[in-house]
Scaffold this motif. Structure first.
Motif, PDB file in Angstrom:
ATOM      1  N   ILE A   1       0.854  -1.180   0.000  1.00 20.90           N
ATOM      2  CA  ILE A   1       0.000   0.000   0.000  1.00 20.90           C
ATOM      3  C   ILE A   1       0.889   1.228   0.000  1.00 20.90           C
ATOM      4  O   ILE A   1       1.842   1.319   0.779  1.00 20.90           O
ATOM      5  CB  ILE A   1      -0.924   0.028   1.235  1.00 20.90           C
ATOM      6  CG1 ILE A   1      -1.800  -1.224   1.284  1.00 20.90           C
ATOM      7  CG2 ILE A   1      -1.779   1.290   1.238  1.00 20.90           C
ATOM      8  CD1 ILE A   1      -2.660  -1.320   2.537  1.00 20.90           C
ATOM      9  N   ALA A   2       0.617   2.153  -0.898  1.00 20.04           N
ATOM     10  CA  ALA A   2       1.291   3.449  -0.898  1.00 20.04           C
ATOM     11  C   ALA A   2       0.290   4.478  -0.406  1.00 20.04           C
ATOM     12  O   ALA A   2      -0.847   4.537  -0.888  1.00 20.04           O
ATOM     13  CB  ALA A   2       1.774   3.804  -2.303  1.00 20.04           C
ATOM     14  N   MET A   3       0.693   5.275   0.574  1.00 21.84           N
ATOM     15  CA  MET A   3      -0.244   6.247   1.155  1.00 21.84           C
ATOM     16  C   MET A   3       0.494   7.529   1.534  1.00 21.84           C
ATOM     17  O   MET A   3       1.722   7.560   1.669  1.00 21.84           O
ATOM     18  CB  MET A   3      -0.944   5.648   2.361  1.00 21.84           C
ATOM     19  CG  MET A   3      -0.018   5.151   3.436  1.00 21.84           C
ATOM     20  SD  MET A   3      -0.908   4.231   4.708  1.00 21.84           S
ATOM     21  CE  MET A   3       0.467   3.569   5.635  1.00 21.84           C
ATOM     22  N   SER A   4      -0.294   8.551   1.712  1.00 16.08           N
ATOM     23  CA  SER A   4       0.262   9.838   2.107  1.00 16.08           C
ATOM     24  C   SER A   4       0.570   9.840   3.593  1.00 16.08           C
ATOM     25  O   SER A   4       0.184   8.932   4.326  1.00 16.08           O
ATOM     26  CB  SER A   4      -0.732  10.953   1.774  1.00 16.08           C
ATOM     27  OG  SER A   4      -1.946  10.743   2.497  1.00 16.08           O
ATOM     28  N   ILE A   5       1.269  10.909   4.035  1.00 11.72           N
ATOM     29  CA  ILE A   5       1.641  11.003   5.441  1.00 11.72           C
ATOM     30  C   ILE A   5       0.424  11.010   6.341  1.00 11.72           C
ATOM     31  O   ILE A   5       0.442  10.490   7.463  1.00 11.72           O
ATOM     32  CB  ILE A   5       2.486  12.276   5.683  1.00 11.72           C
ATOM     33  CG1 ILE A   5       3.783  12.201   4.886  1.00 11.72           C
ATOM     34  CG2 ILE A   5       2.783  12.466   7.170  1.00 11.72           C
ATOM     35  CD1 ILE A   5       4.670  11.051   5.293  1.00 11.72           C
ATOM     36  N   ASP A   6      -0.684  11.564   5.863  1.00  6.89           N
ATOM     37  CA  ASP A   6      -1.897  11.619   6.688  1.00  6.89           C
ATOM     38  C   ASP A   6      -2.738  10.347   6.580  1.00  6.89           C
ATOM     39  O   ASP A   6      -3.885  10.308   7.045  1.00  6.89           O
ATOM     40  CB  ASP A   6      -2.745  12.840   6.334  1.00  6.89           C
ATOM     41  CG  ASP A   6      -3.119  12.863   4.857  1.00  6.89           C
ATOM     42  OD1 ASP A   6      -2.667  11.955   4.110  1.00  6.89           O
ATOM     43  OD2 ASP A   6      -3.852  13.788   4.432  1.00  6.89           O
ATOM     44  N   GLY A   7      -2.179   9.294   5.967  1.00  9.83           N
ATOM     45  CA  GLY A   7      -2.852   8.002   5.984  1.00  9.83           C
ATOM     46  C   GLY A   7      -3.887   7.797   4.904  1.00  9.83           C
ATOM     47  O   GLY A   7      -4.735   6.909   5.030  1.00  9.83           O
ATOM     48  N   VAL A   8      -3.824   8.548   3.817  1.00  7.54           N
ATOM     49  CA  VAL A   8      -4.773   8.375   2.719  1.00  7.54           C
ATOM     50  C   VAL A   8      -4.127   7.466   1.660  1.00  7.54           C
ATOM     51  O   VAL A   8      -2.991   7.706   1.234  1.00  7.54           O
ATOM     52  CB  VAL A   8      -5.167   9.725   2.091  1.00  7.54           C
ATOM     53  CG1 VAL A   8      -6.073   9.513   0.872  1.00  7.54           C
ATOM     54  CG2 VAL A   8      -5.865  10.600   3.119  1.00  7.54           C
ATOM     55  N   ILE A   9      -4.852   6.447   1.261  1.00  4.71           N
ATOM     56  CA  ILE A   9      -4.335   5.474   0.299  1.00  4.71           C
ATOM     57  C   ILE A   9      -4.181   6.095  -1.076  1.00  4.71           C
ATOM     58  O   ILE A   9      -5.119   6.727  -1.589  1.00  4.71           O
ATOM     59  CB  ILE A   9      -5.260   4.238   0.220  1.00  4.71           C
ATOM     60  CG1 ILE A   9      -5.338   3.534   1.582  1.00  4.71           C
ATOM     61  CG2 ILE A   9      -4.777   3.268  -0.848  1.00  4.71           C
ATOM     62  CD1 ILE A   9      -6.358   2.427   1.633  1.00  4.71           C
ATOM     63  N   ARG A  10      -2.997   5.927  -1.678  1.00  4.29           N
ATOM     64  CA  ARG A  10      -2.746   6.417  -3.029  1.00  4.29           C
ATOM     65  C   ARG A  10      -2.716   5.279  -4.053  1.00  4.29           C
ATOM     66  O   ARG A  10      -3.054   5.469  -5.204  1.00  4.29           O
ATOM     67  CB  ARG A  10      -1.415   7.175  -3.073  1.00  4.29           C
ATOM     68  CG  ARG A  10      -1.394   8.433  -2.205  1.00  4.29           C
ATOM     69  CD  ARG A  10      -2.560   9.341  -2.504  1.00  4.29           C
ATOM     70  NE  ARG A  10      -2.536  10.562  -1.717  1.00  4.29           N
ATOM     71  CZ  ARG A  10      -3.583  11.361  -1.569  1.00  4.29           C
ATOM     72  NH1 ARG A  10      -4.749  11.037  -2.153  1.00  4.29           N
ATOM     73  NH2 ARG A  10      -3.499  12.452  -0.838  1.00  4.29           N
ATOM     74  N   ASP A  11      -2.317   4.120  -3.612  1.00  6.04           N
ATOM     75  CA  ASP A  11      -2.327   2.970  -4.518  1.00  6.04           C
ATOM     76  C   ASP A  11      -2.172   1.693  -3.699  1.00  6.04           C
ATOM     77  O   ASP A  11      -1.641   1.712  -2.577  1.00  6.04           O
ATOM     78  CB  ASP A  11      -1.195   3.058  -5.541  1.00  6.04           C
ATOM     79  CG  ASP A  11      -1.417   2.130  -6.736  1.00  6.04           C
ATOM     80  OD1 ASP A  11      -2.531   1.559  -6.844  1.00  6.04           O
ATOM     81  OD2 ASP A  11      -0.490   1.974  -7.548  1.00  6.04           O
ATOM     82  N   VAL A  12      -2.659   0.593  -4.250  1.00  6.20           N
ATOM     83  CA  VAL A  12      -2.502  -0.729  -3.642  1.00  6.20           C
ATOM     84  C   VAL A  12      -2.142  -1.702  -4.757  1.00  6.20           C
ATOM     85  O   VAL A  12      -2.454  -1.468  -5.918  1.00  6.20           O
ATOM     86  CB  VAL A  12      -3.797  -1.203  -2.925  1.00  6.20           C
ATOM     87  CG1 VAL A  12      -4.128  -0.310  -1.752  1.00  6.20           C
ATOM     88  CG2 VAL A  12      -4.969  -1.267  -3.897  1.00  6.20           C
ATOM     89  N   ASN A  13      -1.485  -2.788  -4.395  1.00  2.57           N
ATOM     90  CA  ASN A  13      -1.111  -3.752  -5.436  1.00  2.57           C
ATOM     91  C   ASN A  13      -2.158  -4.854  -5.559  1.00  2.57           C
ATOM     92  O   ASN A  13      -3.084  -4.976  -4.748  1.00  2.57           O
ATOM     93  CB  ASN A  13       0.287  -4.323  -5.198  1.00  2.57           C
ATOM     94  CG  ASN A  13       0.339  -5.307  -4.037  1.00  2.57           C
ATOM     95  OD1 ASN A  13      -0.575  -5.368  -3.218  1.00  2.57           O
ATOM     96  ND2 ASN A  13       1.418  -6.081  -3.958  1.00  2.57           N
TER      97      ASN A  13
END
Length: 456
Positions: free
Chosen positions: A18-30
């Motif tokens: 999971i790639a996410m921002s510092i504030d914990g919002v998901i940007r991408d998943v595999n």
């Protein structure tokens, strides 16, 4: 997807990513994470990851994971539950760290479903062990009592006795499955024999089944229990990799406490019995393969050596003669040249079969190498060995059909005889060498015949 997370490894990694921002919002998943959880990528991108954390793990998330992420610190081996698309939870282990100078945080997710199941089973077994040390000790000791020579009957008998002692049963019975899948009483006692077969109506179960004398689900079995003065029985399948090895049945004539501990221990015994049967059978098979010729299936040189050593000792102890026959296929190279090596292998297999049919019960036939075979014949004097040899010569002359045509083969046989009391004890190698020399005498005399070696 940003360039930093577009590498091919991202979707094909053996764990969830999971790639996410510092504030914990998901940007991408595999793809691996999507497969495990059943979510669609569109449903997760731009969604706070905290919404995927199960209720039982939110405190761990809020007190341990979230603060460390805000501090851009690494998170290692945190166990929590993640919510799947269908609302169920998936036990997981997570590692997270900032992606270098990127504003993204990468999180690795490992599916811990099997680990949690294993830990739960381990905890249940540990609790059972703590509450019933004697029972578990009996079960544990059984798994190490069988060697390469253990038979299925010995394994079944030991488990039947262990189950009777461990569970306080009046009788126990172990029924093993044959090649046709039918169950046969192999060890123990079936007190319902002649009244009702307790296993057939229950044998499809994959778990422990209990039938009581006043039960209504299996009326015939219940009636049989009452007639035999029994109060109940339990049926435990012996399964290994989904294949039924057999069934354990425990019969009780008094009150039995069929609690969670009982079921756990029965399952443990069933698993152990199944694994032991598989292990013992595999060990026997491996031992047999190690001592038999891979092409013909007859004994190999190692087994022949062991057999001959034992036969020599037995001959001396009993004062009985011992004969060794050394056989070589005549003109075998010509057979290979004319029909090919595949046909030559078929000839070797066929002649090995004929040799085994020609010798007496108790004799051992083996392939010592190439086109050479040996027969060890305990109790056979020169006259008896000659009869066996003539039978071999006769049966080997019969044509052998192969794909390329018909092969006419013959063998030359040399015989070495040991006479206890008259001859000095030879070594196994000496017996073979004398028989081998006699075989070459037969070759020189015209082949397709038997020659007896000179006395030892």
């Amino acid at each position: 997807m940003t360039e930093s997370i577009a590498d091919g490894w991202f979707d094909h990694a053996p764990c969830g990513l999971i790639a996410m921002s510092i504030d914990g919002v998901i940007r991408d998943v595999n793809d691996r994470f999507l497969t495990w959880t059943g979510h669609a990528r569109g449903d997760l991108v731009d969604r706070p990851i905290a919404t995927l954390v199960g209720a039982g793990s939110r405190r761990v998330w809020e007190e341990r994971v979230a603060p460390m992420m805000h501090l851009r610190d690494a998170v290692d081996e945190v166990a929590l539950d993640l919510v799947r698309a269908d609302g169920t939870t998936m036990p997981a282990l997570i590692n997270a760290a900032q992606d270098g100078e990127s504003p993204l945080i990468r999180m690795a997710v490992f599916n811990a479903t099997e680990r949690v199941r294993y830990e739960r089973d381990l905890l249940a077994a540990r609790r059972a062990a703590e509450s019933s040390q004697q029972r578990v000790r009996v079960l544990q000791e059984l798994s190490t009592t069988f060697g390469l020579t253990a038979t299925d009957e010995e394994v079944a008998r030991s488990f039947a006795e262990a189950a009777r002692d461990a569970f306080g049963a009046r009788e126990t019975a172990v029924l093993l499955a044959g090649d046709d899948g039918e169950l046969t009483l192999t060890a123990g006692v079936n007190p319902l024999a002649g009244r009702v077969a307790p296993v057939p109506p229950l044998r499809q179960t994959e778990d422990v089944t209990v039938v009581t004398a006043d039960g209504v689900e299996f009326p015939e079995v219940a009636a049989g229990l009452r007639e035999a003065g029994l109060t109940s029985l339990s049926v435990t399948p012996l399964l290994a990799d989904g294949v039924r090895q057999g069934t354990l049945v425990c019969f009780f004539d008094g009150s039995a406490d069929f609690d969670a501990e009982y079921y756990d221990l029965q399952r443990a015994l069933g698993r152990q019995a199944s694994q032991t049967l598989v292990r013992v059978r595999l060990q026997r098979r491996l031992a047999a393969l190690a001592l038999h010729d891979q092409l013909t299936g007859v004994a190999n040189r190692q087994l022949l050596q062991l057999t001959l050593d034992e036969a020599l000792t037995a001959a001396i102890e009993r004062g009985e003669p011992l004969s060794v026959l050394f056989l070589d296929i005549d003109e075998f190279k010509s057979i290979n040249d004319a029909f090919g090596h595949a046909a030559g292998d078929l000839v070797l297999v066929e002649l090995a079969t004929r040799l085994a049919q020609s010798v007496r019960a108790g004799d051992v036939v083996g392939r010592i190498g190439g086109d050479e075979f040996v027969a060890v014949c305990p109790g056979a004097d020169a006259e008896a060995a000659a009869i066996v040899a003539e039978r071999i010569l006769s049966i080997c002359r019969a044509p052998i059909p192969v794909v390329e045509g018909i092969v006419s083969a013959s063998v030359s046989v040399g015989v070495s005889v040991f006479r206890p009391g008259s001859d000095a004890r030879p070594g196994a190698e000496q017996m073979l060498m004398r028989a081998d020399a006699a075989m070459y005498d037969a070759k020189r005399a015209g082949k397709d015949r038997m020659t007896l070696s000179a006395a030892l």
